[in-house]
Design a protein around this motif. Structure first.
Motif, mmCIF file in Angstrom:
data_model
loop_
_atom_site.group_PDB
_atom_site.id
_atom_site.type_symbol
_atom_site.label_atom_id
_atom_site.label_comp_id
_atom_site.label_asym_id
_atom_site.label_seq_id
_atom_site.Cartn_x
_atom_site.Cartn_y
_atom_site.Cartn_z
ATOM 1 N N CYS A 142 25.641 41.570 34.146
ATOM 2 C CA CYS A 142 26.136 40.935 35.371
ATOM 3 C C CYS A 142 27.437 41.582 35.847
ATOM 4 C CB CYS A 142 26.335 39.441 35.096
ATOM 5 S SG CYS A 142 27.255 38.549 36.356
ATOM 6 N N HIS A 143 27.433 42.136 37.057
ATOM 7 C CA HIS A 143 28.603 42.820 37.606
ATOM 8 C C HIS A 143 29.792 41.878 37.767
ATOM 9 C CE1 HIS A 143 31.107 45.306 40.207
ATOM 10 N NE2 HIS A 143 31.091 44.354 41.108
ATOM 11 N N TRP A 144 29.575 40.741 38.422
ATOM 12 C CA TRP A 144 30.702 39.853 38.710
ATOM 13 C C TRP A 144 31.195 39.140 37.460
ATOM 14 C CZ3 TRP A 144 33.583 40.591 42.687
ATOM 15 C CH2 TRP A 144 33.034 41.214 43.807
ATOM 16 N N CYS A 145 30.352 39.049 36.432
ATOM 17 C CA CYS A 145 30.833 38.549 35.139
ATOM 18 C C CYS A 145 31.896 39.488 34.587
ATOM 19 C CB CYS A 145 29.675 38.431 34.146
ATOM 20 S SG CYS A 145 28.373 37.273 34.634
ATOM 21 N N HIS A 146 31.653 40.796 34.704
ATOM 22 C CA HIS A 146 32.623 41.771 34.225
ATOM 23 C C HIS A 146 33.911 41.711 35.054
ATOM 24 C CE1 HIS A 146 29.533 43.173 31.682
ATOM 25 N NE2 HIS A 146 28.903 43.943 32.557
ATOM 26 N N VAL A 147 33.755 41.535 36.352
ATOM 27 C CA VAL A 147 34.932 41.474 37.220
ATOM 28 C C VAL A 147 35.813 40.291 36.838
ATOM 29 C CG1 VAL A 147 35.726 41.119 39.589
ATOM 30 C CG2 VAL A 147 33.795 42.651 39.141
ATOM 31 N N MET A 148 35.208 39.115 36.683
ATOM 32 C CA MET A 148 36.000 37.931 36.348
ATOM 33 C C MET A 148 36.617 38.058 34.957
ATOM 34 S SD MET A 148 34.993 33.948 36.846
ATOM 35 C CE MET A 148 36.226 32.649 36.565
ATOM 36 N N ALA A 149 35.884 38.668 34.041
ATOM 37 C CA ALA A 149 36.433 38.876 32.698
ATOM 38 C C ALA A 149 37.678 39.752 32.770
ATOM 39 C CB ALA A 149 35.391 39.501 31.796
ATOM 40 N N HIS A 150 37.588 40.844 33.523
ATOM 41 C CA HIS A 150 38.719 41.767 33.617
ATOM 42 C C HIS A 150 39.898 41.114 34.330
ATOM 43 C CE1 HIS A 150 40.969 45.473 34.004
ATOM 44 N NE2 HIS A 150 41.023 45.312 35.317
ATOM 45 N N GLU A 151 39.636 40.389 35.409
ATOM 46 C CA GLU A 151 40.711 39.800 36.197
ATOM 47 C C GLU A 151 41.386 38.633 35.477
ATOM 48 O OE1 GLU A 151 39.072 40.564 40.763
ATOM 49 O OE2 GLU A 151 38.797 38.612 39.793
ATOM 50 N N SER A 152 40.596 37.811 34.794
ATOM 51 C CA SER A 152 41.122 36.538 34.283
ATOM 52 C C SER A 152 41.090 36.414 32.773
ATOM 53 C CB SER A 152 40.360 35.366 34.918
ATOM 54 O OG SER A 152 40.551 35.336 36.321
ATOM 55 N N PHE A 169 19.824 46.853 31.120
ATOM 56 C CA PHE A 169 20.885 47.831 31.319
ATOM 57 C C PHE A 169 21.887 47.247 32.303
ATOM 58 C CE2 PHE A 169 17.889 50.935 29.605
ATOM 59 C CZ PHE A 169 18.736 51.723 28.837
ATOM 60 N N ASP A 170 23.148 47.550 32.071
ATOM 61 C CA ASP A 170 24.245 47.000 32.858
ATOM 62 C C ASP A 170 24.162 47.454 34.317
ATOM 63 O OD1 ASP A 170 26.740 45.933 33.592
ATOM 64 O OD2 ASP A 170 27.562 46.380 31.620
ATOM 65 N N ALA A 171 24.698 46.622 35.210
ATOM 66 C CA ALA A 171 24.827 47.014 36.610
ATOM 67 C C ALA A 171 25.929 48.054 36.791
ATOM 68 C CB ALA A 171 25.128 45.786 37.476
ATOM 69 N N ASP A 172 26.922 48.041 35.922
ATOM 70 C CA ASP A 172 28.090 48.903 36.065
ATOM 71 C C ASP A 172 28.047 50.078 35.094
ATOM 72 O OD1 ASP A 172 28.860 46.916 37.755
ATOM 73 O OD2 ASP A 172 30.565 46.228 36.558
ATOM 74 N N THR A 173 28.692 51.147 35.509
ATOM 75 C CA THR A 173 28.999 52.263 34.613
ATOM 76 C C THR A 173 30.492 52.505 34.713
ATOM 77 O OG1 THR A 173 26.829 53.266 35.027
ATOM 78 C CG2 THR A 173 28.522 54.656 34.036
ATOM 79 N N ASP A 174 31.194 52.363 33.603
ATOM 80 C CA ASP A 174 32.655 52.532 33.592
ATOM 81 C C ASP A 174 33.326 51.685 34.669
ATOM 82 O OD1 ASP A 174 32.326 54.304 31.546
ATOM 83 O OD2 ASP A 174 32.712 56.110 32.722
ATOM 84 N N GLY A 175 32.811 50.480 34.856
ATOM 85 C CA GLY A 175 33.424 49.550 35.800
ATOM 86 C C GLY A 175 33.013 49.723 37.239
#
Length: 669
Positions: A50-60, A315-321
């Motif tokens: 999940c892309h936005w899961c990674h975003v929220m993890a990184h931000e918060s 497979f992840d939606a992101d590669t290196d963020g």
């Protein structure tokens, strides 16, 4: 620093094991801790790709200041929705009820009893687009818990009451041939004639609906049904949602024209689409459908197979963020890899422009036209795929899910039979052996494993249903009796443990002895993958034709009862009842049963090949020696004067045995 997630088997939970947040896995001890401290629970649900899961993890969640607020004022629980679909279903329903929408990451605030009083999805680190920041939300919940705790507890209780009301058993309604005709008309009204598929952006592959429409065309000759199948299948196969270099499909398209995918690749999507394309290829001989089916199968075998022989989750939606980093191209990059002439040719063929179709002037690859030089096209694809493999690659969630592996086993077994690819059947067999060895404890299943080590989560209905269907597909593909025995054991457990005792045809998603949650989920609707109940109905119908008199009546009755319970859903929302519709379509014909008997495989092969290619979708086809032990469909069906023979039955009527491929083709027309 690590938290309580460091012993998890879920890659998603392990991604958060070194967060400064003091995460708990879902467990009674976490709820007890919230009760002891008199604080609310912050439940965060997501998944590895999940892309936005990674975003929220990184931000918060990676931010020490935010983590300090969470740790001091909440008991924080992290859940992998793929590992615990039961928990995800409960709180997704609550989130949708509160906000009108849902998605991941899911952010829910609960009482210590697990009752939700506030739910949402992604929250940014800073306020934007009308959303409060995550820390603002935390502060508001903390103040409300301090000042209005009784009110929040009452709200949580009412939400749980609403969940029970929302998931009451549907009223029974018969599913007839007229119901199926009406479903096709409704689907045709909702169909996107210009781009294929249903609805607008974001657009998801309608794999289960395509399967139904193909079966309906086979039974009725409906041209409208077939047009929807072929136009949608071609649009997806030529679009950016399909990996034009490596095969396999992304989860969905962010636009209505299949151009830009959300780049995560899920096992369930690729299994369901492999099945649909293989069946389309089998029925029409389409070169495009055949190629896409074979490439998707090879993608599963090459990139998603684990060392143990099963299949990884995603497979992840992101590669290196960054989304799409592995997959998108500019014209200059094509020239760099291919040279000037081939680079310009590939750019035109794949729709790669200076303006780009994605971000920063890059483009996804689409197949705009059929290549005028097939050899050149293959050479170009190979060179680009090799060059792409040198780029950073997305992470793979390598946990093994019983349910999704069951879908893959079914698809590979059926595609192997339809396309004459024994290696696909062999791969399905290896995965099934692993699941029965590591995921099964007697008649019970666990949901997941990783590196061959079973997880703690109990199997849900979808695990039993989809694995049973996969074993039934293997029984037909190989003629081996032990697959049928394994399938009937799983179906018997499903009927015993998951059926609602006071509502025939209704099935819960969790077993009667599973962990007690605030609500016992029961969702019959098909979404991105079949519901546990519809997959069970499908397996029951197939097993009723394969398992002999001992089981046939009980399985058929249970299937028909489930279909009646889903009748309202089928009528009102056919887009979300694709598997139910396929089951109902197969049931209209009995399903068709074809038994091919002969003294050896070589002798049977001409008849078996016709049966595999001509029997309508949902049929049961089995080949073997007459009266083979453990194969009731072959019982009492001898050869004819020593020659191989095929027996075709529809409903409760059987035709006379036939001995030539032409006669069998005529019998199946």
């Amino acid at each position: 620093m690590t938290n309580r997630l460091n012993a998890a088997t879920s890659p998603y939970l392990l991604q958060h094991a070194d967060n400064p947040v003091e995460w708990w896995p879902w467990c009674q001890e976490a709820l007890d801790e919230a009760e002891r401290r008199d604080v609310p629970i912050l439940l965060s649900i997501g998944y590895s790709a999940c892309h936005w899961c990674h975003v929220m993890a990184h931000e918060s969640f990676e931010d020490p200041a935010t983590a300090a607020v969470m740790n001091e004022n909440f008991v924080n629980i992290k859940v992998d929705r793929e590992e615990r679909p039961d928990i995800d279903a409960i709180y997704m329903t609550a989130t949708q009820a509160m906000t009108g929408q849902g998605g991941w990451p899911m952010t829910c605030f609960l009482t210590p009893e697990g009752e939700p009083f506030h739910c949402g999805t992604y929250y940014p680190a800073q306020p934007k687009m009308g959303m409060p920041s995550f820390t603002q939300l935390l502060q508001a919940v903390m103040e409300a818990w301090r000042d209005r705790q009784a009110e929040l507890r009452e709200a949580g209780s009412k939400v749980v009451e609403h969940l029970a009301e929302q998931t009451k058993p549907l009223t029974e309604q018969a599913v007839t041939a007229e119901t199926l005709d009406a479903a096709v008309r409704t689907l045709h009204e909702q169909f996107d004639e210009s781009a294929g598929g249903f609805g607008s952006a974001p657009k998801f592959p309608p794999s289960m609906v395509l399967e139904f429409l193909l079966r309906h065309h086979e039974r009725t000759g409906s041209e409208a049904a077939m047009r929807m199948v072929t136009s949608c299948a071609e649009a997806m196969a030529r679009g950016g949602i399909y990996d034009q270099l490596g095969g396999g499909f992304a989860r969905y398209s962010v636009d209505a024209n299949w151009i830009v995918p959300h780049f995560e690749k899920m096992l369930y999507d690729n299994a369901l689409l492999l099945r649909a394309y293989a069946h389309l290829a089998r029925r029409t001989g389409s070169e495009l459908a055949t190629r896409v089916a074979e490439e998707t199968a090879w993608f599963l075998l090459r990139e998603m197979r684990t060392e143990q022989g099963a299949f990884a989750a995603s497979f992840d939606a992101d590669t290196d963020g960054s989304e799409g980093l592995t997959y998108v191209w500019t014209p200059a990059q094509l020239v760099e890899v291919l040279g000037e002439d081939d680079g310009r040719w590939a750019a035109e063929l794949f729709g790669v422009t200076e303006e780009g179709t994605f971000e920063e002037g890059a483009s996804t690859l689409r197949l705009l036209t059929d290549p005028d030089d097939v050899a050149r096209w293959r050479r170009v694809r190979s060179a680009l795929h090799s060059a792409r493999s040198e780029r950073p690659q997305p992470d793979r969630d390598d946990k093994v899910l019983t349910e999704w592996n069951g879908l893959a086993i079914t698809a590979l077994a059926e595609a192997g039979t339809a396309l004459g690819r024994e290696e696909f059947v062999d791969a399905a067999s290896a995965a099934a052996r692993f699941l029965l060895d590591r995921h099964a404890d007697g008649a019970r299943l666990v949901r997941t494993s990783r590196d061959g080590v079973p997880g703690d989560a109990d199997g849900v209905l979808g695990d039993y249903s989809c694995l049973a269907e996969g074993l039934l597909a293997l029984h037909q593909a190989t003629g081996q009796a032990h697959w049928l025995t394994g399938a009937t054991g799983l179906l018997d457990t499903a009927l015993e443990r998951f059926a609602a005792k006071d509502s025939p045809g209704t099935f819960y998603d969790t077993a009667d002895d599973a962990e007690s949650l605030v609500h016992r989920p029961s969702d019959p609707g098909d979404n991105a993958s079949p519901s546990g109940a519809s997959a069970l109905a499908s397996a029951l119908l197939t097993a009723s034709a394969l398992a002999g008199a001992e089981h046939a009546g009980r399985y058929r009755d249970a299937c028909e009862s489930a279909l009646r319970r889903a009748g309202v859903l089928i009528e009102r929302a056919p887009r979300f009842a694709g598997t139910w519709l396929s089951v109902a379509e197969a049931a209209q014909s009995g399903p068709v049963q074809v038994a091919v008997v002969g003294s050896d495989a070589a002798q049977r092969e001409p008849l078996h090949a016709v049966a595999a290619s001509r029997a309508p979708g949902g049929s049961v086809v089995l080949a073997g020696v007459p009266d083979s032990e453990g194969a009731p469909l072959l019982a009492g069906r001898p050869t004819v004067d020593g020659a191989p023979a095929a027996y075709v039955c529809e409903g409760y009527v059987c035709q006379r045995p036939v001995t030539t491929p032409d006669e069998l083709a005529a019998a199946l027309t």
